[in-house]
Write a protein that holds these residues in place. Structure first.
Motif, PDB file in Angstrom:
ATOM      1  N   ASP A   1      26.093 -45.521  14.390  1.00 15.45           N
ATOM      2  CA  ASP A   1      25.130 -45.209  15.443  1.00 15.45           C
ATOM      3  C   ASP A   1      23.771 -44.901  14.809  1.00 15.45           C
ATOM      4  O   ASP A   1      23.679 -44.727  13.592  1.00 15.45           O
TER       5      ASP A   1
ATOM      6  N   ARG B   1      36.707 -39.155  23.444  1.00 20.77           N
ATOM      7  CA  ARG B   1      36.345 -40.262  24.344  1.00 20.77           C
ATOM      8  C   ARG B   1      35.739 -41.388  23.526  1.00 20.77           C
ATOM      9  O   ARG B   1      35.454 -41.221  22.353  1.00 20.77           O
TER      10      ARG B   1
ATOM     11  N   LYS C   1      21.085 -42.081  15.809  1.00 20.66           N
ATOM     12  CA  LYS C   1      20.935 -41.011  16.800  1.00 20.66           C
ATOM     13  C   LYS C   1      19.495 -40.618  17.090  1.00 20.66           C
ATOM     14  O   LYS C   1      19.190 -40.141  18.167  1.00 20.66           O
TER      15      LYS C   1
ATOM     16  N   PHE D   1      37.472 -40.060  18.655  1.00 19.68           N
ATOM     17  CA  PHE D   1      36.308 -40.637  17.989  1.00 19.68           C
ATOM     18  C   PHE D   1      36.024 -39.728  16.802  1.00 19.68           C
ATOM     19  O   PHE D   1      35.740 -38.544  16.971  1.00 19.68           O
TER      20      PHE D   1
ATOM     21  N   GLY E   1      21.252 -39.627  22.662  1.00 16.09           N
ATOM     22  CA  GLY E   1      22.650 -40.014  22.830  1.00 16.09           C
ATOM     23  C   GLY E   1      23.033 -41.160  21.911  1.00 16.09           C
ATOM     24  O   GLY E   1      24.206 -41.402  21.652  1.00 16.09           O
TER      25      GLY E   1
ATOM     26  N   ASN F   1      35.068 -36.497  18.899  1.00 11.86           N
ATOM     27  CA  ASN F   1      34.839 -36.651  20.328  1.00 11.86           C
ATOM     28  C   ASN F   1      36.166 -37.104  20.933  1.00 11.86           C
ATOM     29  O   ASN F   1      36.962 -37.768  20.264  1.00 11.86           O
TER      30      ASN F   1
ATOM     31  N   GLY G   1      32.782 -43.719  22.173  1.00 13.47           N
ATOM     32  CA  GLY G   1      31.386 -43.423  21.841  1.00 13.47           C
ATOM     33  C   GLY G   1      30.434 -44.283  22.652  1.00 13.47           C
ATOM     34  O   GLY G   1      30.785 -45.374  23.087  1.00 13.47           O
ATOM     35  N   ASP G   2      29.239 -43.783  22.827  1.00 19.45           N
ATOM     36  CA  ASP G   2      28.214 -44.507  23.566  1.00 19.45           C
ATOM     37  C   ASP G   2      26.936 -44.445  22.738  1.00 19.45           C
ATOM     38  O   ASP G   2      26.380 -43.370  22.599  1.00 19.45           O
ATOM     39  N   PRO G   3      26.494 -45.519  22.121  1.00 17.92           N
ATOM     40  CA  PRO G   3      26.797 -46.935  22.327  1.00 17.92           C
ATOM     41  C   PRO G   3      27.747 -47.588  21.313  1.00 17.92           C
ATOM     42  O   PRO G   3      27.678 -48.808  21.132  1.00 17.92           O
ATOM     43  N   GLU G   4      28.671 -46.862  20.703  1.00 17.57           N
ATOM     44  CA  GLU G   4      29.635 -47.518  19.810  1.00 17.57           C
ATOM     45  C   GLU G   4      30.531 -48.499  20.569  1.00 17.57           C
ATOM     46  O   GLU G   4      30.855 -49.591  20.078  1.00 17.57           O
TER      47      GLU G   4
HETATM   48  N1  GLY Z   1      27.169 -42.241  19.991  1.00 14.02           N
HETATM   49  C1  GLY Z   1      27.644 -40.939  19.782  1.00 14.02           C
HETATM   50  C2  GLY Z   1      28.465 -40.403  20.850  1.00 14.02           C
HETATM   51  O1  GLY Z   1      28.944 -41.117  21.710  1.00 14.02           O
HETATM   52  O2  GLY Z   1      28.703 -39.210  20.838  1.00 14.02           O
END
Ligand code: GLY
Ligand code: AMP
Length: 424
Positions: A212, A287, A214, A269, A226, A285, A289-292
């Motif tokens: 990512d 859940r 950040k 994650f 994010g 995490n 990842g966003d944007p993974e």
């Molecule tokens: N891209 C990092 C997250 O989803 O926490």
């Protein structure tokens, strides 16, 4: 079967796109969804924290499987609410989602089970934190215990900044009650890698790696966001790193949660830092990842519904998880000013160019239909433009080419997503 996805960001768009490809799925809903998700799912106007409405909807529509995307509903017990209503749901229960919901919990877990991470102390009072900091080595890292949209982490270069940080988190409560307790952590250096995994309570299957970006601005300057873009796989996630993590991190985490009576089913994650002393866990995490997700799922070969079902049923050991031998890059198109102040409501044009472009995807993070039915910007992160390629450099060139296909007012992006590829 009928599937419901809870969430409405770029991550959920990528999940919805992948779920929609499953031949098993006849009908897909997303709550609340967004203007991009509306292309693959029927959007339902229910918020992610409205558990009563969500479960009532799922019962009414006889939903066979629900997938909960974001951290907030997971930490607040969305999965428990669906289970209590007799519904089939993918994600960790509240007592397992704490792996992300409390940094103090996750640090204590790693310490207890010998999972490599940065040295730390936990504080409930600002006075105790301040007195500890007087003699601590700098730089140092302060983390709000609770969920803070990925923004509750302060890297402090000197004592003055650290004192200011304690004030921000614990006294001014910039992240609300998330800062009632803080973790003060050793500062580490190294490359960061994101590793997502499917977990069924006992078995863990690792997805391909990603990285990512950040910070808001080029050269990793500006505020934490994010996530402004990703690439997959990470060339720094070598076989040696993988072997280390398999021995000391992944299975150990799953076993630790089971041993604590907090069986974890869902996505873990792993935010890793590859330090000179070896890989260390920066954070967990609970859940995707966003944007993974926007670079990992386009490379996944399996029918994702089969994998979700195996996690729920405890049969993940029978799944052979496979990824394409290619690469993907995602560049986030944001609203200028994000993550602070930005305007919304600008018309987005050019989205149709992605329709017939093989290997190019536009995942919507913050978009909606206006009164005229036009798609307009509706968030700080607006779109994630993903492209695949035979290798990372090709994927990066393709992704940046496609960022020019779409336009909207105050469009902003980083121009150096994937720069690290050149250093590999
Ligand atoms: N891209 C990092 C997250 O989803 O926490
Ligand atoms: P987290 O939300 O815990 O992943 O932290 C956000 C970002 O802060 C990470 O992606 C790292 O870039 C940075 N960070 C967190 N913990 C540390 C640490 N102990 N040392 C250095 N950087 C860190």
């Amino acid at each position: 079967m009928k599937v419901l996805i809870v969430g409405g960001g770029g991550r959920e768009h990528a999940i919805a796109w992948k779920v929609a490809q499953s031949p098993k799925v006849d009908k897909l809903y997303c709550a609340p969804g967004n203007a991009g998700i509306a292309e693959v799912a029927e959007c339902v106007n229910i918020g992610v924290m409205e558990f009563d409405k969500l479960t009532a909807f799922a019962k009414e529509q006889a939903i066979d499987l629900t997938i909960v995307g974001p951290d907030d509903p997971l930490a607040a017990g969305a999965v428990d609410a669906f289970e209590a209503a007799g519904l089939r749901v993918f994600g960790p229960r509240k007592n397992a989602a704490i792996l992300e919901g409390s940094k103090a919990f996750s640090k204590d877990l790693m310490k207890k089970y010998g999972i490599p991470t940065a040295a730390y102390e936990t504080f409930d009072s600002p006075e105790a934190a301040l007195s500890y900091l007087e003699t601590a080595d700098m730089p140092i890292v302060l983390k709000a215990d609770g969920l803070a949209l990925g923004k509750g982490v302060l890297i402090c270069n000197n004592l003055e900044e650290a004192k200011e940080g304690v004030k921000t988190l614990m006294l001014d409560k910039q992240f609300g009650s998330a800062g009632n307790r803080i973790v003060v952590e050793e500062f580490m250096t190294g490359r960061e890698v994101s590793v997502l995994s499917f977990v069924d309570g006992r078995t863990i299957k690792i997805m391909t790696s990603a990285q990512d970006h950040k910070r808001a601005k080029d050269g990793d300057q500006g505020l934490n966001t994010g996530g402004m873009g990703t690439f997959s796989p990470s060339p720094f996630y070598t076989e040696e790193v993988d072997a280390f993590c398999k021995e000391y991190i992944y299975q150990k985490t799953v076993d630790a949660m089971a041993a604590e009576g907090r069986e974890f089913k869902g996505i873990i994650f792993f935010g890793l830092m590859l330090t000179a002393k070896g890989p260390r866990v920066l954070e967990y995490n609970a859940r995707f990842g966003d944007p993974e997700t926007q670079v990992v799922l386009p490379r996944m070969k399996n029918d994702i519904v089969d994998v979700f079902e195996a996690c729920i049923d405890g049969t993940l050991d029978q799944i052979d998880l496979q990824f394409e031998d290619n690469a993907a890059v995602c560049v986030v198109l944001a609203s200028d000013g994000y993550p602070e102040h930005y305007e919304k409501g600008f018309k987005i044009s050019g989205l149709e160019k992605f329709q017939d472009a093989d290997g190019y995807y536009v995942f919507h993070a913050g978009s909606k239909f206006d009164a005229d039915g036009d798609i307009v910007t509706n968030g700080g992160r607006v779109l994630g433009v993903t492209a695949t390629g035979s290798d990372l450099k090709e994927a990066r060139a393709n992704a940046y080419k496609a960022t020019g296909w779409v336009e909207f007012g105050n469009k902003y992006m980083r121009h150096d997503i994937g720069k690290a590829i050149d250093e590999a």
